[in-house]
Design an enzyme around this catalytic site. Sequence first.
Site, PDB file in Angstrom:
ATOM      1  N   ASP A 179       0.839  -1.207   0.000  1.00 19.44           N
ATOM      2  CA  ASP A 179       0.000   0.000   0.000  1.00 19.44           C
ATOM      3  C   ASP A 179       0.868   1.248   0.000  1.00 19.44           C
ATOM      4  OD1 ASP A 179      -2.091  -1.704   0.496  1.00 19.44           O
ATOM      5  OD2 ASP A 179      -2.054  -1.328   2.663  1.00 19.44           O
TER       6      ASP A 179
HETATM    7  N1  URA Z   1      -1.021  -5.776   4.197  1.00 23.97           N
HETATM    8  C1  URA Z   1      -1.484  -4.523   4.150  1.00 23.97           C
HETATM    9  O1  URA Z   1      -2.464  -4.194   4.792  1.00 23.97           O
HETATM   10  N2  URA Z   1      -0.834  -3.655   3.369  1.00 23.97           N
HETATM   11  C2  URA Z   1       0.255  -3.959   2.665  1.00 23.97           C
HETATM   12  O2  URA Z   1       0.811  -3.122   1.985  1.00 23.97           O
HETATM   13  C3  URA Z   1       0.717  -5.270   2.732  1.00 23.97           C
HETATM   14  C4  URA Z   1       0.054  -6.158   3.510  1.00 23.97           C
END
Ligand code: URA
Length: 245
Positions: A109
């Site tokens: 993310d």
């Molecule tokens: N889980 C999440 O919530 N975000 C990420 O970027 C990776 C795993």
Amino acid sequence: MENNEKEIRLQKFLANSGVASRRKSEELILEGRVKVNGKVVTELGTKVNPEDEVICDGKKVELNKEGYIYILLNKPIGYVTSSHDQFGRDDILDLVKVKERVVSVGRLDMYTSGAIILTNDGDFVYKVTHPKHEIVKTYQVTVKGKVTDEDIDSLKNGVIIDDNYLTKEADARIMKIDEEKNISRIEIKIHEGRNRQVRKMCEAIGKKVIALHRSKIGSVGVKDLPIGKWRYLKEYEVKNILEGK
Ligand code: URA
């Protein structure tokens, strides 16, 4: 060291094999620490091909699968992992300037930092992101409030996310509880990679994520890689990841 189209400069050979950065590889050559087919080479322009035996500090340097590169980036927060972001946001490709056309292996993310691999090997991307390939990913999570042992048990045994999906068995442990700041730090290891999975798992136990960092993909970590920096993976690291280690 015969002339053919597969040949590359010795410092690139060393860098692509994950021995050291391009600049450090140049130093290794100049310091006489690199042998090609049994001879010390100190000439930076020297070209080698995949069949040549390259030894650095007495150890054989294994080149990754021909023409393929594998990069480990310690992604800063605020960068997206999709290329050519439609909203013009900062993209991890802005941080990894290589001439090969690389893509990220899975995603992180925008507000998650840490380990992400980029490669031009489509087969590797397919294998490593396939749900059957259960490589463990390790996350350091800071959440608001005090995490309890029951919360940890829930994370380990599975929680419901995305309406009706029960997460698979995971590993979780409390790293630190800061009563004063009312925050907890936990480590979660998961073998799957659903969209925003760790955030959703924490939501499922009623905890809001304040910071999320992926410290490791399999056994490959970013502890020694400053945030925003990248390095080539070593041949054995690529193999380990392909073997789910
Ligand atoms: N889980 C999440 O919530 N975000 C990420 O970027 C990776 C795993």
